[in-house]
Design an enzyme around this catalytic site. Structure first.
Site, PDB file in Angstrom:
ATOM      1  N   ASP A  30       0.838  -1.253  -0.027  1.00 24.20           N
ATOM      2  CA  ASP A  30       0.142  -0.131  -0.106  1.00 24.20           C
ATOM      3  C   ASP A  30       0.987   1.166  -0.010  1.00 24.20           C
ATOM      4  O   ASP A  30       1.841   1.357   0.571  1.00 24.20           O
ATOM      5  CB  ASP A  30      -0.801  -0.117   1.293  1.00 24.20           C
ATOM      6  CG  ASP A  30      -1.973  -0.922   1.192  1.00 24.20           C
ATOM      7  OD1 ASP A  30      -2.308  -1.795   0.405  1.00 24.20           O
ATOM      8  OD2 ASP A  30      -2.720  -0.925   2.225  1.00 24.20           O
ATOM      9  N   HIS A 170       3.948  -2.262   3.091  1.00 27.18           N
ATOM     10  CA  HIS A 170       3.769  -0.938   2.528  1.00 27.18           C
ATOM     11  C   HIS A 170       4.896  -0.515   1.918  1.00 27.18           C
ATOM     12  O   HIS A 170       6.141  -0.962   2.145  1.00 27.18           O
ATOM     13  CB  HIS A 170       3.673  -0.027   3.886  1.00 27.18           C
ATOM     14  CG  HIS A 170       2.267   0.016   4.765  1.00 27.18           C
ATOM     15  ND1 HIS A 170       2.206  -1.144   5.542  1.00 27.18           N
ATOM     16  CD2 HIS A 170       1.246   0.660   4.617  1.00 27.18           C
ATOM     17  CE1 HIS A 170       1.078  -1.341   6.062  1.00 27.18           C
ATOM     18  NE2 HIS A 170       0.387  -0.072   5.415  1.00 27.18           N
TER      19      HIS A 170
END
Length: 220
Positions: A30, A170
């Protein structure tokens, strides 16, 4: 709050993990693209692994060349939103624009959307359906946003991974590249291959799996 519990914690109707009888796992990133993206792509290439990147509009605007690199890569690029805000902090109009944005807008095939923080408002699922988007969650967190070192995070993550798992990572934290190296090594030792969500393939979260997710979220 009830919408967030049902949408994020239970996840009913969203895409979650893949088949448990497979030899595949989906690694997802992400918040990118970021200056860390090239390093992540290089590590994935070294291990002949593929992943799914959920990018944001501000990050894509800040790093257009890296966004193009992702779009031209063998990896899957999907949407993480026009803004990185929880759905409960958006007006209905803003959430519509949030969900409608996609880096591959106009592309053939289903377009995926992962809400920031997995957050849901009462309108999230309705707006996603109207926009033709499929919401995607996860079943394992890499927790690379914490202060723990890569070895600790890798050990904890691998202990939770099962065939078909979707792992949340991430694109940005300093620890993530080394964590990725360790995860790919650990997955290979277990005979598991890192693939994209489409290749997994991710499946809809049903009633029983949703209850398990709720219990796990609240320590049950």
């Amino acid at each position: 709050m009830l919408a967030d519990v049902l949408g994020r914690a239970a996840g009913w109707g969203a895409l979650g993990s893949g088949p448990r009888d497979s030899d595949r796992v989906a690694l997802t990133f992400d918040d990118g693209p970021s200056p860390r993206t090239p390093e992540l792509l290089a590590i994935l290439a070294q291990h002949d692994a593929r992943a799914t990147f959920f990018v944001t509009a501000p990050a894509g605007k800040a790093h257009p060349d890296l966004l193009h690199t992702l779009l031209d890569s063998p990896h899957q690029t999907e949407a993480h939103g026009r803004w990185h805000r929880h759905a409960l902090l958006l007006t209905p109009g803003q959430e519509w624009r949030q969900i409608r944005w996609h880096p591959r807008a106009g592309a053939a095939g289903p377009l995926l959307y992962r809400p920031p923080y997995g957050g849901h408002s009462p309108l999230t699922r309705v707006l996603a359906r109207l926009a033709g988007r499929q919401i995607v969650l996860w079943d394992v967190e890499g927790r690379d946003w914490t202060a723990a070192d890569a070895a600790t995070l890798a050990r904890q993550t691998l202990a939770r991974v099962r065939p078909g798992s979707v792992v949340l990572l991430h694109d940005g934290p300093e620890v993530t590249p080394e964590l990725l190296r360790l995860l790919l090594g650990g997955l290979a030792a277990r005979g598991l291959q890192a693939v994209t969500l489409n290749e997994l393939p991710a499946q809809h979260i049903g009633l029983r799996q949703g209850w398990r997710r709720v219990r796990a979220s609240y320590g049950g």
